[in-house]
Design a protein around this motif. Structure first.
Motif, PDB file in Angstrom:
ATOM      1  N   LYS A 125       0.868  -1.182   0.000  1.00  0.00           N
ATOM      2  CA  LYS A 125       0.000   0.000   0.000  1.00  0.00           C
ATOM      3  C   LYS A 125       0.897   1.221   0.000  1.00  0.00           C
ATOM      4  O   LYS A 125       1.850   1.294   0.778  1.00  0.00           O
ATOM      5  N   GLN A 126       0.619   2.171  -0.888  1.00  0.00           N
ATOM      6  CA  GLN A 126       1.416   3.393  -0.920  1.00  0.00           C
ATOM      7  C   GLN A 126       0.510   4.612  -0.835  1.00  0.00           C
ATOM      8  O   GLN A 126      -0.287   4.868  -1.742  1.00  0.00           O
ATOM      9  N   GLU A 127       0.646   5.350   0.244  1.00  0.00           N
ATOM     10  CA  GLU A 127      -0.080   6.602   0.413  1.00  0.00           C
ATOM     11  C   GLU A 127       0.743   7.746  -0.176  1.00  0.00           C
ATOM     12  O   GLU A 127       1.963   7.638  -0.322  1.00  0.00           O
ATOM     13  N   SER A 128       0.062   8.814  -0.487  1.00  0.00           N
ATOM     14  CA  SER A 128       0.705   9.946  -1.145  1.00  0.00           C
ATOM     15  C   SER A 128       1.875  10.467  -0.323  1.00  0.00           C
ATOM     16  O   SER A 128       1.734  10.714   0.884  1.00  0.00           O
ATOM     17  N   GLY A 129       3.025  10.589  -0.960  1.00  0.00           N
ATOM     18  CA  GLY A 129       4.193  11.144  -0.289  1.00  0.00           C
ATOM     19  C   GLY A 129       4.928  10.172   0.607  1.00  0.00           C
ATOM     20  O   GLY A 129       5.861  10.566   1.318  1.00  0.00           O
ATOM     21  N   LYS A 130       4.527   8.909   0.568  1.00  0.00           N
ATOM     22  CA  LYS A 130       5.167   7.910   1.419  1.00  0.00           C
ATOM     23  C   LYS A 130       5.690   6.752   0.587  1.00  0.00           C
ATOM     24  O   LYS A 130       5.303   6.577  -0.576  1.00  0.00           O
ATOM     25  N   GLY A 131       6.550   5.970   1.188  1.00  0.00           N
ATOM     26  CA  GLY A 131       7.020   4.757   0.517  1.00  0.00           C
ATOM     27  C   GLY A 131       6.002   3.641   0.649  1.00  0.00           C
ATOM     28  O   GLY A 131       5.085   3.709   1.465  1.00  0.00           O
ATOM     29  N   PRO A 132       6.137   2.596  -0.168  1.00  0.00           N
ATOM     30  CA  PRO A 132       5.234   1.454  -0.066  1.00  0.00           C
ATOM     31  C   PRO A 132       5.313   0.796   1.310  1.00  0.00           C
ATOM     32  O   PRO A 132       6.374   0.745   1.929  1.00  0.00           O
ATOM     33  N   GLN A 133       4.170   0.291   1.752  1.00  0.00           N
ATOM     34  CA  GLN A 133       4.077  -0.372   3.049  1.00  0.00           C
ATOM     35  C   GLN A 133       3.569  -1.788   2.838  1.00  0.00           C
ATOM     36  O   GLN A 133       2.553  -1.992   2.160  1.00  0.00           O
ATOM     37  N   PHE A 134       4.267  -2.756   3.396  1.00  0.00           N
ATOM     38  CA  PHE A 134       3.889  -4.164   3.286  1.00  0.00           C
ATOM     39  C   PHE A 134       2.485  -4.387   3.854  1.00  0.00           C
ATOM     40  O   PHE A 134       2.156  -3.903   4.937  1.00  0.00           O
ATOM     41  N   ILE A 135       1.658  -5.130   3.102  1.00  0.00           N
ATOM     42  CA  ILE A 135       0.331  -5.492   3.611  1.00  0.00           C
ATOM     43  C   ILE A 135       0.280  -6.981   3.913  1.00  0.00           C
ATOM     44  O   ILE A 135      -0.020  -7.392   5.031  1.00  0.00           O
ATOM     45  N   ILE A 136       0.544  -7.794   2.916  1.00  0.00           N
ATOM     46  CA  ILE A 136       0.430  -9.240   3.066  1.00  0.00           C
ATOM     47  C   ILE A 136       1.240  -9.904   1.964  1.00  0.00           C
ATOM     48  O   ILE A 136       1.431  -9.322   0.899  1.00  0.00           O
ATOM     49  N   ASP A 137       1.709 -11.109   2.242  1.00  0.00           N
ATOM     50  CA  ASP A 137       2.463 -11.855   1.234  1.00  0.00           C
ATOM     51  C   ASP A 137       1.890 -13.259   1.073  1.00  0.00           C
ATOM     52  O   ASP A 137       1.079 -13.717   1.889  1.00  0.00           O
ATOM     53  N   ILE A 138       2.319 -13.921   0.009  1.00  0.00           N
ATOM     54  CA  ILE A 138       1.891 -15.298  -0.220  1.00  0.00           C
ATOM     55  C   ILE A 138       2.949 -16.015  -1.046  1.00  0.00           C
ATOM     56  O   ILE A 138       3.554 -15.428  -1.941  1.00  0.00           O
ATOM     57  N   ARG A 139       3.183 -17.261  -0.688  1.00  0.00           N
ATOM     58  CA  ARG A 139       4.098 -18.086  -1.467  1.00  0.00           C
ATOM     59  C   ARG A 139       3.304 -18.912  -2.471  1.00  0.00           C
ATOM     60  O   ARG A 139       2.100 -19.134  -2.295  1.00  0.00           O
ATOM     61  N   SER A 140       3.983 -19.419  -3.462  1.00  0.00           N
ATOM     62  CA  SER A 140       3.277 -20.096  -4.556  1.00  0.00           C
ATOM     63  C   SER A 140       2.729 -21.459  -4.162  1.00  0.00           C
ATOM     64  O   SER A 140       1.943 -22.040  -4.915  1.00  0.00           O
ATOM     65  N   ASN A 141       3.109 -21.960  -2.986  1.00  0.00           N
ATOM     66  CA  ASN A 141       2.548 -23.252  -2.559  1.00  0.00           C
ATOM     67  C   ASN A 141       1.206 -23.069  -1.853  1.00  0.00           C
ATOM     68  O   ASN A 141       0.626 -24.015  -1.333  1.00  0.00           O
ATOM     69  N   MET A 142       0.716 -21.822  -1.836  1.00  0.00           N
ATOM     70  CA  MET A 142      -0.590 -21.527  -1.261  1.00  0.00           C
ATOM     71  C   MET A 142      -1.440 -20.852  -2.324  1.00  0.00           C
ATOM     72  O   MET A 142      -0.919 -20.241  -3.261  1.00  0.00           O
ATOM     73  N   ASP A 143      -2.768 -20.957  -2.180  1.00  0.00           N
ATOM     74  CA  ASP A 143      -3.626 -20.201  -3.088  1.00  0.00           C
ATOM     75  C   ASP A 143      -4.444 -19.134  -2.361  1.00  0.00           C
ATOM     76  O   ASP A 143      -5.133 -18.338  -2.997  1.00  0.00           O
ATOM     77  N   LYS A 144      -4.338 -19.121  -1.032  1.00  0.00           N
ATOM     78  CA  LYS A 144      -5.088 -18.126  -0.266  1.00  0.00           C
ATOM     79  C   LYS A 144      -4.356 -17.885   1.039  1.00  0.00           C
ATOM     80  O   LYS A 144      -3.841 -18.814   1.664  1.00  0.00           O
ATOM     81  N   ARG A 145      -4.352 -16.618   1.443  1.00  0.00           N
ATOM     82  CA  ARG A 145      -3.792 -16.287   2.741  1.00  0.00           C
ATOM     83  C   ARG A 145      -4.579 -15.114   3.305  1.00  0.00           C
ATOM     84  O   ARG A 145      -4.890 -14.163   2.589  1.00  0.00           O
ATOM     85  N   GLN A 146      -4.877 -15.189   4.599  1.00  0.00           N
ATOM     86  CA  GLN A 146      -5.690 -14.142   5.218  1.00  0.00           C
ATOM     87  C   GLN A 146      -4.901 -13.402   6.263  1.00  0.00           C
ATOM     88  O   GLN A 146      -4.099 -13.964   7.005  1.00  0.00           O
ATOM     89  N   GLY A 147      -5.172 -12.087   6.316  1.00  0.00           N
ATOM     90  CA  GLY A 147      -4.623 -11.270   7.379  1.00  0.00           C
ATOM     91  C   GLY A 147      -5.772 -10.550   8.056  1.00  0.00           C
ATOM     92  O   GLY A 147      -6.933 -10.971   7.965  1.00  0.00           O
ATOM     93  N   GLN A 148      -5.442  -9.465   8.690  1.00  0.00           N
ATOM     94  CA  GLN A 148      -6.489  -8.691   9.352  1.00  0.00           C
ATOM     95  C   GLN A 148      -7.208  -7.845   8.307  1.00  0.00           C
ATOM     96  O   GLN A 148      -6.637  -6.942   7.721  1.00  0.00           O
ATOM     97  N   ARG A 149      -8.416  -8.150   8.019  1.00  0.00           N
ATOM     98  CA  ARG A 149      -9.273  -7.480   7.023  1.00  0.00           C
ATOM     99  C   ARG A 149      -8.814  -7.660   5.580  1.00  0.00           C
ATOM    100  O   ARG A 149      -9.427  -7.134   4.649  1.00  0.00           O
ATOM    101  N   VAL A 150      -7.721  -8.332   5.363  1.00  0.00           N
ATOM    102  CA  VAL A 150      -7.234  -8.532   3.995  1.00  0.00           C
ATOM    103  C   VAL A 150      -7.056 -10.015   3.688  1.00  0.00           C
ATOM    104  O   VAL A 150      -6.716 -10.799   4.574  1.00  0.00           O
ATOM    105  N   THR A 151      -7.300 -10.350   2.419  1.00  0.00           N
ATOM    106  CA  THR A 151      -7.100 -11.713   1.928  1.00  0.00           C
ATOM    107  C   THR A 151      -6.414 -11.615   0.584  1.00  0.00           C
ATOM    108  O   THR A 151      -6.802 -10.796  -0.258  1.00  0.00           O
ATOM    109  N   VAL A 152      -5.407 -12.436   0.370  1.00  0.00           N
ATOM    110  CA  VAL A 152      -4.763 -12.499  -0.935  1.00  0.00           C
ATOM    111  C   VAL A 152      -5.078 -13.855  -1.553  1.00  0.00           C
ATOM    112  O   VAL A 152      -5.025 -14.888  -0.879  1.00  0.00           O
ATOM    113  N   LEU A 153      -5.452 -13.828  -2.821  1.00  0.00           N
ATOM    114  CA  LEU A 153      -5.725 -15.038  -3.585  1.00  0.00           C
ATOM    115  C   LEU A 153      -4.725 -15.137  -4.726  1.00  0.00           C
ATOM    116  O   LEU A 153      -4.432 -14.135  -5.384  1.00  0.00           O
TER     117      LEU A 153
END
Lengths: 113, 116
Positions: free
Chosen positions: A37-65
């Protein structure tokens, strides 16, 4: 991939709704992915990651597919809040190959009151 | 605690001038990265340091770009004979571990370089 230049794809959602941001990655050998996530005037901020041996990963309010078949990644944000307004980038990496991450062009999320 | 800091935050240079951009990583972080982010685009990798060793400089666009991290902490990105196409935000990131791309990178706020 296509260069978006100044005209970032924009997603507008109502506050409280769910958001889905999509990303097509380029390298079928990539096996590690991050959403930033990158807000105006700031550097990117890590939200969530996933490795290729998974197809879904959940965090707080966020899910990556991850769909490796079509090289597609998505970020779902539940109950979108005004503070979620930002530009979101996916990034891909071959984790045993090096430190080089390739970023996507980004999507601007705009949360409407 | 303190995050990654970069200075200056904004730099305006005339075409042909040399510039130096500084990055102070999080204390103790072994890995340091530089990225270039053009307006409206995602960051593009420039170079990677593990302590003082520059292990990957494959993203540096030309020999006008030079980066160093002589004592394994502060890093400087130098651009010689700046051109208009060098105008971008230059981001620095650091991570705690060495050689592990899955370790979280913490980004600084960037230096916005404008070449006139």
């Amino acid at each position: 991939g296509e260069s978006v230049g100044l005209h970032l794809p924009t997603l507008s959602v109502q506050e409280g709704d769910n958001s889905i941001i999509n990303c097509a990655y380029s390298n079928s050998a990539s096996d590690y992915f991050i959403w930033y996530k990158q807000e105006s005037g700031k550097g990117p901020q890590f939200i969530i990651d996933i490795r290729s041996n998974m197809d879904k990963r959940q965090g707080q309010r966020v899910t990556v597919l991850l769909n490796k078949t079509v090289k597609h990644l998505s970020l779902q944000i539940a109950a979108t809040q005004p503070g979620d307004s930002a530009v979101y980038f996916c990034a891909e990496n071959i984790h045993n190959y090096g430190q080089n991450f390739v970023f996507g062009p980004g999507t601007r999320l705009s949360v409407l009151p | 605690g303190a995050g990654v800091s970069q200075s200056p935050r904004y730099k305006v240079a005339k075409r042909g001038q040399d510039v130096a951009l500084r990055c102070d990583p999080i204390s103790g972080h072994v890995s340091l990265f530089w990225y270039q982010q053009a307006l409206g685009q995602g960051p593009e990798f420039l170079t990677y340091f593990q302590n003082e060793a520059q292990l990957d400089k494959s993203g540096l666009p030309s020999d006008r770009f030079f980066a160093e991290r002589p004592e394994g902490s502060v890093s400087t990105l130098k651009i010689q004979r700046t051109q208009q196409e060098d105008s971008a935000v230059y981001l620095c990131a650091s991570s705690r571990l060495a050689g592990t791309s899955t370790d979280t990178q913490y980004f600084g706020p960037g230096t916005r370089l404008t070449v006139l």
